[in-house]
Scaffold this motif. Structure first.
Motif, PDB file in Angstrom:
ATOM      1  N   VAL A  89    -101.155 100.506 -25.004  1.00 37.01           N
ATOM      2  CA  VAL A  89    -100.030 100.108 -24.163  1.00 37.01           C
ATOM      3  C   VAL A  89    -100.294  98.717 -23.599  1.00 37.01           C
ATOM      4  CG1 VAL A  89     -98.722 100.609 -22.065  1.00 37.01           C
ATOM      5  CG2 VAL A  89     -99.436 102.474 -23.571  1.00 37.01           C
ATOM      6  N   LEU A  90     -99.350  97.807 -23.809  1.00 41.78           N
ATOM      7  CA  LEU A  90     -99.451  96.441 -23.285  1.00 41.78           C
ATOM      8  C   LEU A  90     -98.447  96.272 -22.159  1.00 41.78           C
ATOM      9  CD1 LEU A  90     -99.520  94.537 -26.706  1.00 41.78           C
ATOM     10  CD2 LEU A  90    -101.475  95.315 -25.369  1.00 41.78           C
ATOM     11  N   THR A  91     -98.896  95.707 -21.053  1.00 44.47           N
ATOM     12  CA  THR A  91     -97.994  95.391 -19.945  1.00 44.47           C
ATOM     13  C   THR A  91     -98.186  93.935 -19.550  1.00 44.47           C
ATOM     14  OG1 THR A  91     -99.546  95.989 -18.176  1.00 44.47           O
ATOM     15  CG2 THR A  91     -98.191  97.753 -19.099  1.00 44.47           C
TER      16      THR A  91
ATOM     17  N   LEU B  39    -103.766  96.910  -6.823  1.00 43.56           N
ATOM     18  CA  LEU B  39    -102.943  97.979  -7.388  1.00 43.56           C
ATOM     19  C   LEU B  39    -103.190  99.313  -6.685  1.00 43.56           C
ATOM     20  CD1 LEU B  39    -100.872  97.702  -9.637  1.00 43.56           C
ATOM     21  CD2 LEU B  39    -102.540  98.637 -11.231  1.00 43.56           C
ATOM     22  N   SER B  40    -104.418  99.522  -6.217  1.00 43.92           N
ATOM     23  CA  SER B  40    -104.744 100.784  -5.550  1.00 43.92           C
ATOM     24  C   SER B  40    -103.960 100.956  -4.253  1.00 43.92           C
ATOM     25  CB  SER B  40    -106.247 100.871  -5.265  1.00 43.92           C
ATOM     26  OG  SER B  40    -106.667  99.817  -4.420  1.00 43.92           O
ATOM     27  N   ASP B  41    -103.464  99.858  -3.679  1.00 46.52           N
ATOM     28  CA  ASP B  41    -102.644  99.957  -2.470  1.00 46.52           C
ATOM     29  C   ASP B  41    -101.306 100.638  -2.738  1.00 46.52           C
ATOM     30  OD1 ASP B  41    -104.675  98.525  -1.247  1.00 46.52           O
ATOM     31  OD2 ASP B  41    -103.659  96.586  -1.461  1.00 46.52           O
ATOM     32  N   HIS B  42    -100.934 100.763  -4.006  1.00 48.70           N
ATOM     33  CA  HIS B  42     -99.646 101.361  -4.377  1.00 48.70           C
ATOM     34  C   HIS B  42     -99.808 102.759  -4.983  1.00 48.70           C
ATOM     35  CE1 HIS B  42     -97.660  97.439  -3.817  1.00 48.70           C
ATOM     36  NE2 HIS B  42     -98.755  96.938  -4.356  1.00 48.70           N
ATOM     37  N   ALA B  43    -100.994 103.338  -4.854  1.00 44.44           N
ATOM     38  CA  ALA B  43    -101.262 104.638  -5.487  1.00 44.44           C
ATOM     39  C   ALA B  43    -100.366 105.738  -4.932  1.00 44.44           C
ATOM     40  CB  ALA B  43    -102.733 105.004  -5.311  1.00 44.44           C
ATOM     41  N   GLU B  44    -100.169 105.750  -3.624  1.00 40.11           N
ATOM     42  CA  GLU B  44     -99.342 106.792  -3.018  1.00 40.11           C
ATOM     43  C   GLU B  44     -97.895 106.673  -3.471  1.00 40.11           C
ATOM     44  OE1 GLU B  44     -98.762 110.219  -0.975  1.00 40.11           O
ATOM     45  OE2 GLU B  44    -100.698 109.193  -1.261  1.00 40.11           O
ATOM     46  N   ALA B  45     -97.374 105.442  -3.451  1.00 42.58           N
ATOM     47  CA  ALA B  45     -95.970 105.233  -3.850  1.00 42.58           C
ATOM     48  C   ALA B  45     -95.751 105.552  -5.326  1.00 42.58           C
ATOM     49  CB  ALA B  45     -95.560 103.791  -3.559  1.00 42.58           C
ATOM     50  N   SER B  46     -96.786 105.399  -6.146  1.00 41.89           N
ATOM     51  CA  SER B  46     -96.630 105.628  -7.587  1.00 41.89           C
ATOM     52  C   SER B  46     -96.424 107.099  -7.931  1.00 41.89           C
ATOM     53  CB  SER B  46     -97.851 105.097  -8.341  1.00 41.89           C
ATOM     54  OG  SER B  46     -98.993 105.903  -8.107  1.00 41.89           O
TER      55      SER B  46
ATOM     56  N   LEU C 166     -93.839  95.332 -15.392  1.00 40.54           N
ATOM     57  CA  LEU C 166     -93.694  96.557 -14.609  1.00 40.54           C
ATOM     58  C   LEU C 166     -93.882  96.224 -13.126  1.00 40.54           C
ATOM     59  CD1 LEU C 166     -95.887  99.085 -16.674  1.00 40.54           C
ATOM     60  CD2 LEU C 166     -93.408  98.766 -16.805  1.00 40.54           C
ATOM     61  N   SER C 167     -93.206  96.967 -12.275  1.00 39.79           N
ATOM     62  CA  SER C 167     -93.438  96.824 -10.837  1.00 39.79           C
ATOM     63  C   SER C 167     -94.846  97.328 -10.512  1.00 39.79           C
ATOM     64  CB  SER C 167     -92.405  97.632 -10.053  1.00 39.79           C
ATOM     65  OG  SER C 167     -92.612  99.025 -10.263  1.00 39.79           O
ATOM     66  N   ASP C 168     -95.319  97.052  -9.307  1.00 41.55           N
ATOM     67  CA  ASP C 168     -96.666  97.494  -8.924  1.00 41.55           C
ATOM     68  C   ASP C 168     -96.795  99.010  -8.990  1.00 41.55           C
ATOM     69  OD1 ASP C 168     -97.671  94.941  -8.458  1.00 41.55           O
ATOM     70  OD2 ASP C 168     -96.917  94.903  -6.403  1.00 41.55           O
ATOM     71  N   GLU C 169     -95.743  99.718  -8.560  1.00 43.09           N
ATOM     72  CA  GLU C 169     -95.777 101.180  -8.583  1.00 43.09           C
ATOM     73  C   GLU C 169     -95.799 101.703 -10.020  1.00 43.09           C
ATOM     74  OE1 GLU C 169     -94.531  99.655  -4.823  1.00 43.09           O
ATOM     75  OE2 GLU C 169     -93.614  99.376  -6.809  1.00 43.09           O
TER      76      GLU C 169
ATOM     77  N   LEU D  28     -94.323  79.486  -6.458  1.00 46.56           N
ATOM     78  CA  LEU D  28     -94.565  80.850  -6.940  1.00 46.56           C
ATOM     79  C   LEU D  28     -93.436  81.354  -7.818  1.00 46.56           C
ATOM     80  CD1 LEU D  28     -96.547  83.273  -6.717  1.00 46.56           C
ATOM     81  CD2 LEU D  28     -95.013  84.175  -4.957  1.00 46.56           C
ATOM     82  N   LEU D  29     -93.816  81.914  -8.963  1.00 43.50           N
ATOM     83  CA  LEU D  29     -92.850  82.528  -9.868  1.00 43.50           C
ATOM     84  C   LEU D  29     -92.639  83.983  -9.505  1.00 43.50           C
ATOM     85  CD1 LEU D  29     -94.251  81.189 -13.273  1.00 43.50           C
ATOM     86  CD2 LEU D  29     -92.200  80.359 -12.102  1.00 43.50           C
ATOM     87  N   ASP D  30     -91.535  84.523  -9.967  1.00 42.39           N
ATOM     88  CA  ASP D  30     -91.331  85.963  -9.895  1.00 42.39           C
ATOM     89  C   ASP D  30     -92.329  86.648 -10.829  1.00 42.39           C
ATOM     90  OD1 ASP D  30     -89.787  88.498 -11.173  1.00 42.39           O
ATOM     91  OD2 ASP D  30     -89.172  88.207  -9.095  1.00 42.39           O
ATOM     92  N   GLY D  31     -92.763  87.846 -10.469  1.00 36.01           N
ATOM     93  CA  GLY D  31     -93.742  88.563 -11.288  1.00 36.01           C
ATOM     94  C   GLY D  31     -93.293  88.760 -12.716  1.00 36.01           C
TER      95      GLY D  31
END
Length: 580
Positions: free
Chosen positions: A221-223, A166-173, A254-257, A12-15
């Motif tokens: 916007v490209l990520t 990604l929706s699992d990080h909605a609150e933290a975002s 970008l991080s997940d948040e 596994l690579l880093d994101g």
């Protein structure tokens, strides 16, 4: 039931370096298993073990290499081995241990144009081995399950859809700031690592056409990860050429948040990818309530239904530009309705995966030995997987070549063999060779040994045959010297020609060292060669030499060639042609 799960996360690579959807999947899976406190051991590498430190309820171990001896104590501990990153390492897994492999996609077989020759060949070999060794396979869509059956004839496949990670990080975002220069609902975004099949260049041309027709302040916007040299250069060159610096923002990794924050504030998401096994970003956007305009891929239609707008032709920038214009108009006038993604959650994915792993089992000894007996195979006493050498006789290739029998043999051998090698006769035609090459790729044949006449013209004929097939395989020429004494000068010249074919090697039998020493006319080089022969080259004398991918452009007999020869040659003791 299998209570102790060994999961291989070594590759596994880093994101930030391109882990992509596979990385998202693996971290979401481990987060769920960590919360559930399942009995899971994660194998990591010295380069990525820090990625798993947050999973305090999982046993994370570090191994130095993907070989059997490093994995052995963990194999002994495990009830089932899970390889979730397409391949299967190490090559030998104990015969008693059930193996489950997740295949994210078979893009290299469906769309080979996106891969270099080397990467394509590597994927064929690695995927083919993993798929054929697995007791159960997991596919991420019905589309990929169909591909597994189409290309490998596999029906031991469970389909488990991804979750909207990604929706699992909605609150933290909510605690994350929107990147500088972006305004809410004033941009479209495309989240994708810039691999060629992600189609960034066509999207940029389409965006240029759109901005030319609609002079608004909307941005693209490209990520995604940076560092993919070819793709990044192409993107930057197109942006420079089209003058899109004001309207295109490339945020990179970008991080997940942060990614979630960008998605939630976007006007919509564009997804013009040319190949997907599933399409995780599409589901993630749907879960977050973000409108999507995507390529009309079967795997996306499978789960998205009518909740997504589809591009007419993602290969045509003009069509993409027209569809973008319609999409923006549609988003401005209609409310987004997601009627398809409700059951596709991270928790559901993790539970289904866990259930498959717990139920996985090896075929009984009786079933396996019955299969071997029916197919006239011989296994050793310990019932270990074998290295098989399949010798194709000249009679098998006479007249009109029917590959059916050869395919049956290869399919059967793949079930019981770690490695397969094929020995081909010198009489093989180019048409038959092409078919053998296709089957070799399909069934993960390691290498093909090609019997050739022991003189330059024989080697030249064999090379012509290979070039006609446009072969992707790796071939080793076998020269049989038992029947006649070759002209050493001709063999020398043939070897010089072979310098320029990195996928072709030549094997010479014992007593043929004169073919190497005679061309070394330069006195200093010859003296050095004779001096070294009693040290690192000693195994060469009285055995045979296999010339390994000599990369120097120096001609045979030069100092450069000599240095590369000493560095890259390997030696096989006690070989005789009659044993092959």
């Amino acid at each position: 039931m299998n209570d102790r799960i060994l999961l291989d996360a070594y590759p596994l690579l880093d994101g930030s370096k391109g882990a992509g959807g596979a990385g998202k999947y693996l971290h979401a899976l481990l987060a769920e298993w960590n919360a559930a406190k399942h009995h899971v051991r994660v194998v990591s590498s010295p380069l990525n073990f820090n990625l798993f430190s947050k999973y305090e309820n999982l046993d994370v171990v570090v191994v130095g290499a993907q070989d059997y001896w490093a994995y052995r104590p963990h194999f002994e501990w495990a009830d089932v081995y899970y390889a979730p990153l397409n391949g299967l390492w190490p090559r030998f897994v104990p015969d008693s241990l059930p193996v489950v492999v997740l295949v994210h996609d078979l893009q290299h077989l469906v769309s080979p144009q996106f891969f270099s020759k080397e990467v394509w060949h590597s994927r064929c070999k690695d995927y083919g081995f993993a798929i054929n060794r697995a007791d159960r396979l997991i596919a991420i869509s019905k589309y990929e399950r169909a591909n597994l059956y189409k290309f490998y004839g596999k029906d031991n496949v469970d389909v488990i859809y991804h979750g909207g990670y990604l929706s699992d990080h909605a609150e933290a975002s909510k605690n994350v700031e929107l990147p500088k220069g972006l305004r809410s609902k004033n941009y479209l975004f495309y989240p994708a690592v810039p691999w060629p099949h992600k189609n960034h260049v066509n999207l940029l041309y389409a965006w240029y056409l759109y901005k030319k027709a609609c002079n608004d302040d909307l941005k693209l916007v490209l990520t995604g990860a940076k560092g993919h040299s070819l793709a990044d250069r192409s993107m930057d060159e197109v942006i420079d050429f089209l003058g899109l610096h004001e309207s295109v923002v490339n945020l990179g990794y970008l991080s997940d948040e942060e990614q979630c924050k960008v998605a939630l504030n976007a006007k919509g998401m564009l997804f013009p990818s040319l190949y997907e096994g599933f399409g995780i970003p599409v589901l993630e956007a749907m879960k977050l309530g973000v409108p999507v305009c995507a390529s009309p891929l079967e795997c996306i239609k499978e789960f998205a239904g009518d909740s997504v707008k589809f591009l007419q032709n993602p290969l045509d920038p003009y069509d993409i530009a027209n569809d973008v214009k319609k999409f923006i108009s549609c988003v401005s006038s209609e409310a987004f309705v997601d009627e398809a993604s409700h059951g596709l959650t991270t928790a559901s994915m993790a539970k289904k995966t866990f259930d498959v792993l717990r139920a996985a089992k090896r075929p009984s000894n009786e079933d396996r030995m019955s299969f071997v007996a029916q197919n006239n195979f011989v296994r050793n006493r310990d019932n270990k997987l074998l290295t098989s050498i399949l010798v194709v006789n000249g009679n098998d290739l006479s007249g009109s070549f029917d590959s059916t029998e050869l395919e049956k043999k290869l399919a059967s051998l793949r079930c019981i063999s770690n490695d397969i090698y094929i020995v081909l006769p010198s009489t093989i035609s180019s048409d038959a060779l092409q078919e053998v090459d296709r089957l070799s790729r399909l069934y993960g044949v390691n290498k093909s040994f090609y019997m050739v006449k022991p003189w330059a013209s024989g080697i030249a004929d064999a090379l012509d045959n290979l070039l006609k097939t446009d072969s992707f395989g790796e071939y080793i020429f076998l020269c049989d010297y038992s029947s006649s004494l070759p002209n050493m000068v001709e063999v020398r010249n043939a070897m010089a020609e072979l310098e320029f074919f990195c996928d072709v090697n030549l094997i010479l039998p014992a007593g043929a060292e004169r073919a190497i020493t005679r061309p070394l006319q330069e006195k200093a080089a010859y003296k050095k060669y004779m001096k070294l022969k009693d040290d690192p080259l000693k195994p060469f004398f009285g055995s045979i030499m296999r010339r390994e991918r000599i990369r120097s452009y120096g001609r045979l007999g030069s100092k450069a060639f000599l240095a590369e020869f000493i560095k890259n040659s390997s030696y096989i003791e006690g070989w005789e042609s009659k044993n092959v």
